[in-house]
Design an enzyme around this catalytic site. Sequence first.
Site, PDB file in Angstrom:
ATOM      1  N   THR A  97      -6.901  -6.060  -4.429  1.00 23.91           N
ATOM      2  CA  THR A  97      -7.134  -5.517  -5.771  1.00 23.91           C
ATOM      3  C   THR A  97      -5.870  -4.762  -6.164  1.00 23.91           C
ATOM      4  O   THR A  97      -5.546  -3.731  -5.572  1.00 23.91           O
ATOM      5  CB  THR A  97      -8.337  -4.551  -5.795  1.00 23.91           C
ATOM      6  OG1 THR A  97      -9.484  -5.243  -5.311  1.00 23.91           O
ATOM      7  CG2 THR A  97      -8.603  -4.062  -7.207  1.00 23.91           C
ATOM      8  N   LYS A 172     -11.294  -8.150 -12.513  1.00 24.21           N
ATOM      9  CA  LYS A 172     -11.716  -7.180 -11.497  1.00 24.21           C
ATOM     10  C   LYS A 172     -11.754  -5.762 -12.099  1.00 24.21           C
ATOM     11  O   LYS A 172     -12.617  -4.948 -11.768  1.00 24.21           O
ATOM     12  CB  LYS A 172     -10.754  -7.246 -10.297  1.00 24.21           C
ATOM     13  CG  LYS A 172     -10.987  -6.203  -9.214  1.00 24.21           C
ATOM     14  CD  LYS A 172     -12.220  -6.450  -8.366  1.00 24.21           C
ATOM     15  CE  LYS A 172     -12.390  -5.338  -7.322  1.00 24.21           C
ATOM     16  NZ  LYS A 172     -13.537  -5.519  -6.455  1.00 24.21           N
ATOM     17  N   LYS A 240      -7.993   4.274  -6.428  1.00 26.04           N
ATOM     18  CA  LYS A 240      -6.856   3.365  -6.651  1.00 26.04           C
ATOM     19  C   LYS A 240      -7.209   2.379  -7.767  1.00 26.04           C
ATOM     20  O   LYS A 240      -6.434   2.155  -8.697  1.00 26.04           O
ATOM     21  CB  LYS A 240      -6.549   2.607  -5.352  1.00 26.04           C
ATOM     22  CG  LYS A 240      -5.435   1.610  -5.486  1.00 26.04           C
ATOM     23  CD  LYS A 240      -5.568   0.271  -4.797  1.00 26.04           C
ATOM     24  CE  LYS A 240      -6.812  -0.210  -4.224  1.00 26.04           C
ATOM     25  NZ  LYS A 240      -6.992  -1.648  -4.172  1.00 26.04           N
TER      26      LYS A 240
HETATM   27  P1  NAP Z   1      -8.566  -1.950   4.888  1.00 25.70           P
HETATM   28  O1  NAP Z   1      -9.711  -2.180   5.797  1.00 25.70           O
HETATM   29  O2  NAP Z   1      -8.001  -0.579   4.770  1.00 25.70           O
HETATM   30  O3  NAP Z   1      -7.415  -2.976   5.306  1.00 25.70           O
HETATM   31  C1  NAP Z   1      -6.173  -2.986   4.671  1.00 25.70           C
HETATM   32  C2  NAP Z   1      -5.323  -4.035   5.342  1.00 25.70           C
HETATM   33  O4  NAP Z   1      -4.034  -4.074   4.723  1.00 25.70           O
HETATM   34  C3  NAP Z   1      -5.070  -3.752   6.819  1.00 25.70           C
HETATM   35  O5  NAP Z   1      -4.988  -4.983   7.498  1.00 25.70           O
HETATM   36  C4  NAP Z   1      -3.714  -3.047   6.781  1.00 25.70           C
HETATM   37  O6  NAP Z   1      -3.014  -3.144   8.011  1.00 25.70           O
HETATM   38  C5  NAP Z   1      -3.022  -3.849   5.711  1.00 25.70           C
HETATM   39  N1  NAP Z   1      -1.904  -3.164   5.060  1.00 25.70           N
HETATM   40  C6  NAP Z   1      -1.970  -2.100   4.235  1.00 25.70           C
HETATM   41  N2  NAP Z   1      -0.739  -1.775   3.821  1.00 25.70           N
HETATM   42  C7  NAP Z   1       0.107  -2.646   4.383  1.00 25.70           C
HETATM   43  C8  NAP Z   1       1.513  -2.817   4.329  1.00 25.70           C
HETATM   44  N3  NAP Z   1       2.294  -2.031   3.588  1.00 25.70           N
HETATM   45  N4  NAP Z   1       2.059  -3.821   5.055  1.00 25.70           N
HETATM   46  C9  NAP Z   1       1.274  -4.629   5.801  1.00 25.70           C
HETATM   47  N5  NAP Z   1      -0.051  -4.515   5.891  1.00 25.70           N
HETATM   48  C10 NAP Z   1      -0.623  -3.532   5.195  1.00 25.70           C
HETATM   49  O7  NAP Z   1      -8.922  -2.411   3.395  1.00 25.70           O
HETATM   50  P2  NAP Z   1     -10.017  -3.465   2.884  1.00 25.70           P
HETATM   51  O8  NAP Z   1     -11.314  -2.761   2.695  1.00 25.70           O
HETATM   52  O9  NAP Z   1      -9.951  -4.700   3.705  1.00 25.70           O
HETATM   53  O10 NAP Z   1      -9.448  -3.746   1.398  1.00 25.70           O
HETATM   54  C11 NAP Z   1      -8.353  -4.621   1.184  1.00 25.70           C
HETATM   55  C12 NAP Z   1      -8.222  -4.870  -0.328  1.00 25.70           C
HETATM   56  O11 NAP Z   1      -9.450  -5.411  -0.826  1.00 25.70           O
HETATM   57  C13 NAP Z   1      -7.954  -3.588  -1.143  1.00 25.70           C
HETATM   58  O12 NAP Z   1      -7.108  -3.884  -2.196  1.00 25.70           O
HETATM   59  C14 NAP Z   1      -9.358  -3.207  -1.623  1.00 25.70           C
HETATM   60  O13 NAP Z   1      -9.303  -2.451  -2.846  1.00 25.70           O
HETATM   61  C15 NAP Z   1      -9.963  -4.576  -1.852  1.00 25.70           C
HETATM   62  N6  NAP Z   1     -11.435  -4.619  -1.803  1.00 25.70           N
HETATM   63  C16 NAP Z   1     -12.123  -3.978  -0.809  1.00 25.70           C
HETATM   64  C17 NAP Z   1     -13.508  -4.043  -0.787  1.00 25.70           C
HETATM   65  C18 NAP Z   1     -14.317  -3.328   0.283  1.00 25.70           C
HETATM   66  O14 NAP Z   1     -15.554  -3.217   0.136  1.00 25.70           O
HETATM   67  N7  NAP Z   1     -13.711  -2.856   1.361  1.00 25.70           N
HETATM   68  C19 NAP Z   1     -14.200  -4.742  -1.773  1.00 25.70           C
HETATM   69  C20 NAP Z   1     -13.479  -5.413  -2.751  1.00 25.70           C
HETATM   70  C21 NAP Z   1     -12.097  -5.340  -2.765  1.00 25.70           C
HETATM   71  P3  NAP Z   1      -3.369  -2.136   9.241  1.00 25.70           P
HETATM   72  O15 NAP Z   1      -4.536  -2.757   9.968  1.00 25.70           O
HETATM   73  O16 NAP Z   1      -2.154  -2.088  10.051  1.00 25.70           O
HETATM   74  O17 NAP Z   1      -3.722  -0.797   8.615  1.00 25.70           O
END
Ligand code: NAP
Length: 289
Positions: A97, A172, A240
């Site tokens: 997102t 979104k 965010k």
């Molecule tokens: P998360 O569990 O915090 O995972 C984030 C991922 O991105 C991790 O693999 C992290 O690596 C990696 N990452 C972050 N910054 C990075 C960088 N600079 N370089 C390389 N890797 C990086 O987040 P998530 O819940 O999966 O969400 C991911 C996206 O989907 C976000 O944009 C969020 O807004 C969106 N989203 C989430 C949900 C939800 O319910 N969680 C629903 C809809 C949309 P590390 O493992 O090393 O930290």
Amino acid sequence: MASVAFIGLGVMGYPMAGYLAKGGHDVTVYNRTSEKAAKWAAEHGGAHAPTPRQAAAGKDFVFACVGNDDDVRQVTLSEDGAFAEMGEGSTFIDNTTASAVLARELHAAGTARGIGCLDAPVSGGQAGAENGALTVMVGGDEDVFARARPLIDCYAKMVGHMGPAGSGQLTKMVNQICIAGLVQGLAEGIHFAQNAGLDVAKVIDVISKGAAGSWQMENRYETMDAGQYDHGFAVDWMRKDLDICLTEARGNGSHLPVAALVDQFYSEIQKMGGNRWDTSSLLARLKKA
Ligand code: NAP
């Protein structure tokens, strides 16, 4: 079957990459914290690479699901980024997102290199990702969407092509704007029901079938009533997303008074230590006030 790279194995990316592997595709993963990538590869029988660039080398499709705009730039456009090794005719699908500005920037950078780019944010949360049942909102060129669609279908139950680059992210934003006010309304309703001495489960059982019903009501009322917020979609992520929405709204002349107010409420929840709490923790703020 296609050769695929998946970058970012977080709460969402880990199971999404899993569904691509289950779909029969040859998947190489990259994760910044490499232990997660090794674990994924052991579980799914795929490969893992030490940089996005190496993961993407020679692949037909490269997916990313990282945190915000800067994270996406880092895994695509930096020296170790995926674009450095992606060939002409390959496709980049961003499930993060992020802003529509970033989506257009990547589309332009991709087009210059012969890489097709789609912005494809998702909705449906952790459960949607783990069940391969996400809603995916896609922006980008029609022909690029057509070739990526069968892969996106691996982790989706609903996929919409919304228009040119940026349209997926704009859709979104609409989703998040609708949710912000809705969750605050639900929090106020439960807060009122509790103070009125009503049985919240009974109230929801009756009203959820009527005009007030929603996904949030069905899926969140029980944990809200119990004061449990250690799950779901984190307040930090919502802030965010609302920042992206409010910035876009300033540019296109939209008035979002409720989204702006709820964003302030979430900043108060962060001060309560709720950065990783679910967005339904708006009720915890009401109970504290
Ligand atoms: P998360 O569990 O915090 O995972 C984030 C991922 O991105 C991790 O693999 C992290 O690596 C990696 N990452 C972050 N910054 C990075 C960088 N600079 N370089 C390389 N890797 C990086 O987040 P998530 O819940 O999966 O969400 C991911 C996206 O989907 C976000 O944009 C969020 O807004 C969106 N989203 C989430 C949900 C939800 O319910 N969680 C629903 C809809 C949309 P590390 O493992 O090393 O930290």
